[in-house]
Scaffold this motif. Structure first.
Motif, short mmCIF file in Angstrom:
data_model
loop_
_atom_site.label_atom_id
_atom_site.label_comp_id
_atom_site.label_asym_id
_atom_site.label_seq_id
_atom_site.Cartn_x
_atom_site.Cartn_y
_atom_site.Cartn_z
N MET A 76 8.31 25.03 -5.13
CA MET A 76 8.72 23.64 -4.98
C MET A 76 8.04 23.02 -3.76
SD MET A 76 10.63 23.20 -7.60
CE MET A 76 11.34 21.60 -7.29
N ALA A 77 7.34 21.91 -3.97
CA ALA A 77 6.67 21.19 -2.90
C ALA A 77 7.32 19.82 -2.74
CB ALA A 77 5.19 21.03 -3.21
N LEU A 78 7.52 19.38 -1.50
CA LEU A 78 8.18 18.11 -1.21
C LEU A 78 7.16 17.11 -0.68
CD1 LEU A 78 10.99 16.73 -0.98
CD2 LEU A 78 11.02 17.49 1.38
N THR A 79 7.15 15.91 -1.26
CA THR A 79 6.33 14.81 -0.76
C THR A 79 7.23 13.60 -0.60
OG1 THR A 79 5.72 14.16 -3.02
CG2 THR A 79 4.17 15.56 -1.85
N LYS A 80 6.78 12.63 0.19
CA LYS A 80 7.55 11.41 0.41
C LYS A 80 6.62 10.23 0.21
CE LYS A 80 10.93 9.53 3.57
NZ LYS A 80 11.61 9.73 4.85
N GLY B 25 9.44 5.79 0.79
CA GLY B 25 10.84 6.02 1.05
C GLY B 25 11.55 6.84 0.00
N VAL B 26 10.79 7.43 -0.92
CA VAL B 26 11.37 8.26 -1.98
C VAL B 26 10.82 9.67 -1.84
CG1 VAL B 26 11.59 8.60 -4.47
CG2 VAL B 26 11.57 6.29 -3.53
N GLU B 27 11.74 10.65 -1.71
CA GLU B 27 11.33 12.04 -1.65
C GLU B 27 11.18 12.58 -3.07
OE1 GLU B 27 14.33 14.04 0.65
OE2 GLU B 27 13.22 13.69 2.50
N LYS B 28 10.10 13.33 -3.29
CA LYS B 28 9.86 13.90 -4.61
C LYS B 28 9.60 15.40 -4.44
CE LYS B 28 6.96 11.86 -7.43
NZ LYS B 28 5.72 11.47 -8.15
N ALA B 29 10.39 16.21 -5.13
CA ALA B 29 10.16 17.65 -5.16
C ALA B 29 9.50 17.98 -6.50
CB ALA B 29 11.48 18.41 -5.03
N MET C 204 0.84 -1.18 0.00
CA MET C 204 0.00 0.00 0.00
C MET C 204 0.88 1.24 0.00
SD MET C 204 -2.85 1.09 2.75
CE MET C 204 -4.37 1.40 1.91
N THR C 205 0.55 2.21 -0.82
CA THR C 205 1.32 3.43 -0.94
C THR C 205 0.80 4.46 0.05
OG1 THR C 205 1.70 3.02 -3.27
CG2 THR C 205 2.01 5.26 -2.51
N LYS C 206 1.71 5.00 0.85
CA LYS C 206 1.34 6.03 1.80
C LYS C 206 1.95 7.34 1.32
CE LYS C 206 1.52 7.39 6.60
NZ LYS C 206 2.06 7.14 7.91
N LYS C 207 1.13 8.33 1.08
CA LYS C 207 1.61 9.61 0.57
C LYS C 207 1.31 10.69 1.60
CE LYS C 207 1.61 12.34 -3.62
NZ LYS C 207 1.07 12.48 -4.96
N GLN C 208 2.34 11.42 2.00
CA GLN C 208 2.16 12.50 2.95
C GLN C 208 1.76 13.76 2.20
OE1 GLN C 208 5.90 12.81 4.97
NE2 GLN C 208 5.56 10.98 6.17
N LYS C 209 1.26 14.73 2.95
CA LYS C 209 0.87 15.98 2.31
C LYS C 209 2.10 16.76 1.86
CE LYS C 209 0.38 18.89 6.37
NZ LYS C 209 -0.53 19.75 7.08
N LYS C 210 1.89 17.69 0.96
CA LYS C 210 2.98 18.49 0.41
C LYS C 210 3.51 19.46 1.44
CE LYS C 210 1.28 18.49 -4.30
NZ LYS C 210 0.77 19.28 -5.41
N ARG C 211 4.85 19.59 1.44
CA ARG C 211 5.51 20.61 2.26
C ARG C 211 6.28 21.50 1.29
NH1 ARG C 211 9.52 18.11 5.82
NH2 ARG C 211 9.71 16.62 4.15
N PHE C 212 5.99 22.79 1.34
CA PHE C 212 6.69 23.70 0.43
C PHE C 212 8.07 24.02 0.98
CE2 PHE C 212 2.53 24.05 -1.28
CZ PHE C 212 2.74 24.29 -2.62
N ILE C 213 9.04 24.19 0.08
CA ILE C 213 10.42 24.45 0.43
C ILE C 213 10.66 25.96 0.28
CG2 ILE C 213 12.82 23.88 -0.06
CD1 ILE C 213 11.68 21.39 -1.58
N ALA C 214 10.77 26.65 1.41
CA ALA C 214 10.91 28.10 1.40
C ALA C 214 12.19 28.52 0.69
CB ALA C 214 10.90 28.65 2.82
N GLY C 215 12.06 29.44 -0.24
CA GLY C 215 13.20 29.99 -0.94
C GLY C 215 13.74 29.15 -2.08
N ALA C 216 13.19 27.96 -2.29
CA ALA C 216 13.68 27.07 -3.35
C ALA C 216 13.28 27.63 -4.72
CB ALA C 216 13.11 25.67 -3.18
#
Length: 67
Positions: free
Chosen positions: A24-28, A31-35, A1-13
């Protein structure tokens, strides 16, 4: 089952493709981080070291090409 967290924006990116700042928003996921740029859709991924170890041990590298 895939668990996806909510987006976290990267300040200043700054997006490397469209050069927009603060898009730029970061999700995980698994075990793989995706911007992801919410402006142009550019995606970059980085997996955790323990994920890379499992994946990389079965790969064979033929050569590394540089531009």
């Amino acid at each position: 089952m895939t668990k996806k967290q909510k987006k976290r924006f990267i300040a200043g990116a700054i997006c490397p493709k469209c050069n927009e700042q603060d898009t730029m928003a970061l999700t995980k996921e698994d075990g793989v981080e995706k911007a992801t740029c919410v402006s142009c859709g550019e995606e970059m991924t980085q997996s955790e070291p323990q994920v890379e170890e499992v994946v990389r041990q079965h790969e064979q590298v033929i050569g590394v090409f540089k531009q």
